[in-house]
Design a protein around this motif. Structure first.
Motif, PDB file in Angstrom:
ATOM      1  N   VAL A  45       0.871  -1.173   0.000  1.00  0.00           N
ATOM      2  CA  VAL A  45       0.000   0.000   0.000  1.00  0.00           C
ATOM      3  C   VAL A  45       0.907   1.221   0.000  1.00  0.00           C
ATOM      4  O   VAL A  45       1.731   1.394   0.902  1.00  0.00           O
ATOM      5  N   ILE A  46       0.774   2.039  -1.035  1.00  0.00           N
ATOM      6  CA  ILE A  46       1.622   3.213  -1.227  1.00  0.00           C
ATOM      7  C   ILE A  46       0.862   4.438  -0.744  1.00  0.00           C
ATOM      8  O   ILE A  46      -0.141   4.828  -1.345  1.00  0.00           O
ATOM      9  N   VAL A  47       1.339   5.051   0.342  1.00  0.00           N
ATOM     10  CA  VAL A  47       0.671   6.210   0.932  1.00  0.00           C
ATOM     11  C   VAL A  47       1.507   7.452   0.639  1.00  0.00           C
ATOM     12  O   VAL A  47       2.667   7.531   1.035  1.00  0.00           O
ATOM     13  N   SER A  48       0.895   8.389  -0.065  1.00  0.00           N
ATOM     14  CA  SER A  48       1.566   9.642  -0.394  1.00  0.00           C
ATOM     15  C   SER A  48       0.595  10.794  -0.216  1.00  0.00           C
ATOM     16  O   SER A  48      -0.621  10.618  -0.298  1.00  0.00           O
ATOM     17  N   HIS A  49       1.137  11.968  -0.017  1.00  0.00           N
ATOM     18  CA  HIS A  49       0.313  13.171   0.048  1.00  0.00           C
ATOM     19  C   HIS A  49      -0.238  13.544  -1.320  1.00  0.00           C
ATOM     20  O   HIS A  49      -1.171  14.329  -1.415  1.00  0.00           O
ATOM     21  N   SER A  50       0.326  12.983  -2.356  1.00  0.00           N
ATOM     22  CA  SER A  50      -0.097  13.258  -3.727  1.00  0.00           C
ATOM     23  C   SER A  50      -0.688  11.997  -4.350  1.00  0.00           C
ATOM     24  O   SER A  50      -0.032  10.950  -4.395  1.00  0.00           O
ATOM     25  N   LYS A  51      -1.902  12.115  -4.848  1.00  0.00           N
ATOM     26  CA  LYS A  51      -2.533  10.984  -5.523  1.00  0.00           C
ATOM     27  C   LYS A  51      -1.693  10.554  -6.719  1.00  0.00           C
ATOM     28  O   LYS A  51      -1.469   9.368  -6.940  1.00  0.00           O
ATOM     29  N   GLY A 103       1.951   6.892  -9.438  1.00  0.00           N
ATOM     30  CA  GLY A 103       3.184   6.745 -10.203  1.00  0.00           C
ATOM     31  C   GLY A 103       4.115   5.703  -9.603  1.00  0.00           C
ATOM     32  O   GLY A 103       4.700   4.887 -10.323  1.00  0.00           O
ATOM     33  N   VAL A 104       4.260   5.718  -8.287  1.00  0.00           N
ATOM     34  CA  VAL A 104       5.103   4.712  -7.621  1.00  0.00           C
ATOM     35  C   VAL A 104       4.496   3.323  -7.826  1.00  0.00           C
ATOM     36  O   VAL A 104       5.212   2.364  -8.121  1.00  0.00           O
ATOM     37  N   ALA A 105       3.181   3.225  -7.712  1.00  0.00           N
ATOM     38  CA  ALA A 105       2.516   1.938  -7.928  1.00  0.00           C
ATOM     39  C   ALA A 105       2.702   1.464  -9.371  1.00  0.00           C
ATOM     40  O   ALA A 105       2.969   0.284  -9.617  1.00  0.00           O
ATOM     41  N   ALA A 148       2.129  -4.340   8.246  1.00  0.00           N
ATOM     42  CA  ALA A 148       3.336  -3.727   8.799  1.00  0.00           C
ATOM     43  C   ALA A 148       3.565  -2.391   8.112  1.00  0.00           C
ATOM     44  O   ALA A 148       3.134  -2.185   6.975  1.00  0.00           O
ATOM     45  N   LEU A 149       4.220  -1.494   8.829  1.00  0.00           N
ATOM     46  CA  LEU A 149       4.613  -0.202   8.277  1.00  0.00           C
ATOM     47  C   LEU A 149       6.115  -0.223   8.072  1.00  0.00           C
ATOM     48  O   LEU A 149       6.852  -0.699   8.937  1.00  0.00           O
ATOM     49  N   ALA A 150       6.567   0.311   6.941  1.00  0.00           N
ATOM     50  CA  ALA A 150       7.997   0.308   6.636  1.00  0.00           C
ATOM     51  C   ALA A 150       8.590   1.697   6.835  1.00  0.00           C
ATOM     52  O   ALA A 150       8.022   2.687   6.385  1.00  0.00           O
ATOM     53  N   GLU A 151       9.709   1.752   7.494  1.00  0.00           N
ATOM     54  CA  GLU A 151      10.507   2.975   7.616  1.00  0.00           C
ATOM     55  C   GLU A 151      11.487   2.939   6.445  1.00  0.00           C
ATOM     56  O   GLU A 151      12.622   2.490   6.579  1.00  0.00           O
ATOM     57  N   ALA A 152      11.002   3.362   5.280  1.00  0.00           N
ATOM     58  CA  ALA A 152      11.764   3.172   4.049  1.00  0.00           C
ATOM     59  C   ALA A 152      11.557   4.349   3.104  1.00  0.00           C
ATOM     60  O   ALA A 152      10.501   4.989   3.135  1.00  0.00           O
ATOM     61  N   PRO A 153      12.540   4.616   2.239  1.00  0.00           N
ATOM     62  CA  PRO A 153      12.316   5.605   1.187  1.00  0.00           C
ATOM     63  C   PRO A 153      11.222   5.083   0.255  1.00  0.00           C
ATOM     64  O   PRO A 153      11.191   3.881  -0.042  1.00  0.00           O
ATOM     65  N   LEU A 154      10.342   5.956  -0.169  1.00  0.00           N
ATOM     66  CA  LEU A 154       9.142   5.498  -0.875  1.00  0.00           C
ATOM     67  C   LEU A 154       9.444   4.738  -2.166  1.00  0.00           C
ATOM     68  O   LEU A 154       8.996   3.604  -2.340  1.00  0.00           O
ATOM     69  N   VAL A 155      10.170   5.330  -3.075  1.00  0.00           N
ATOM     70  CA  VAL A 155      10.388   4.692  -4.384  1.00  0.00           C
ATOM     71  C   VAL A 155      11.305   3.481  -4.258  1.00  0.00           C
ATOM     72  O   VAL A 155      10.953   2.383  -4.696  1.00  0.00           O
ATOM     73  N   GLU A 156      12.470   3.688  -3.668  1.00  0.00           N
ATOM     74  CA  GLU A 156      13.415   2.584  -3.542  1.00  0.00           C
ATOM     75  C   GLU A 156      12.844   1.463  -2.677  1.00  0.00           C
ATOM     76  O   GLU A 156      12.989   0.284  -2.987  1.00  0.00           O
ATOM     77  N   GLY A 157      12.185   1.839  -1.591  1.00  0.00           N
ATOM     78  CA  GLY A 157      11.593   0.847  -0.713  1.00  0.00           C
ATOM     79  C   GLY A 157      10.510   0.036  -1.401  1.00  0.00           C
ATOM     80  O   GLY A 157      10.444  -1.185  -1.243  1.00  0.00           O
ATOM     81  N   ALA A 158       9.661   0.726  -2.166  1.00  0.00           N
ATOM     82  CA  ALA A 158       8.593   0.018  -2.884  1.00  0.00           C
ATOM     83  C   ALA A 158       9.172  -0.953  -3.909  1.00  0.00           C
ATOM     84  O   ALA A 158       8.706  -2.086  -4.040  1.00  0.00           O
ATOM     85  N   PHE A 159      10.202  -0.508  -4.617  1.00  0.00           N
ATOM     86  CA  PHE A 159      10.840  -1.371  -5.616  1.00  0.00           C
ATOM     87  C   PHE A 159      11.409  -2.624  -4.961  1.00  0.00           C
ATOM     88  O   PHE A 159      11.157  -3.744  -5.406  1.00  0.00           O
ATOM     89  N   LEU A 160      12.181  -2.450  -3.905  1.00  0.00           N
ATOM     90  CA  LEU A 160      12.805  -3.596  -3.234  1.00  0.00           C
ATOM     91  C   LEU A 160      11.767  -4.496  -2.568  1.00  0.00           C
ATOM     92  O   LEU A 160      11.887  -5.722  -2.593  1.00  0.00           O
TER      93      LEU A 160
END
Length: 134
Positions: free
Chosen positions: A6-12, A17-19, A93-105
């Motif tokens: 689940v990608i949570v951002s302040h911008s839709k 885009g990350v998804a 779970a919640l990840a303490e991760a950079p959004l783009v790099e974390g989502a990719f990995l």
């Protein structure tokens, strides 16, 4: 049990885009749900939007990892967790991760059949991912 993201951002648009990027990189093997922006289309986060994405991710007994862009995305995500049952919360779970790099990995690990803990660890490893070699 598979892990959805689940990608949570302040911008839709950013969440979508990350998804999109992450989904194309793993050939659609992992369910990736964007939950960006507010209910009225403004910048911000929405606990109900995040909750709806979590409900979709958890359908069928799956687990979910939440990746967030900025600090208040964490607050909205934790609020969204309050609307889930205890059994459902155990599968998130919640990840303490950079959004783009974390989502990719995370997507790569999830596509490989990783557990929720392994997917979270992979996402959090995004802090170490270098873009420029020293």
């Amino acid at each position: 049990m598979s892990v959805a993201l689940v990608i949570v951002s302040h911008s839709k648009k950013l969440a979508e885009g990350v998804a999109e990027l992450t989904g194309q990189m793993n050939s659609g093997q992992v369910q990736i749900l964007p939950a960006g922006g507010t209910d009225d289309g403004e910048l911000g986060t929405s606990a109900p939007r995040i909750g709806a994405a979590l409900e979709d991710a958890l359908a069928g007994g799956h687990e979910a990892l939440i990746l967030m862009d900025l600090g208040s995305a964490y607050l909205s995500s934790t609020l969204a967790l309050e609307f889930l049952t205890e059994e459902q919360r155990q599968r998130v779970a919640l990840a303490e991760a950079p959004l783009v790099e974390g989502a990719f990995l995370a997507a790569f690990e999830a596509a490989s059949g990783g557990s929720l803990a392994e997917v979270r660890a992979a996402a959090e490893g995004g802090h170490e991912l270098k873009k420029i070699a020293d």
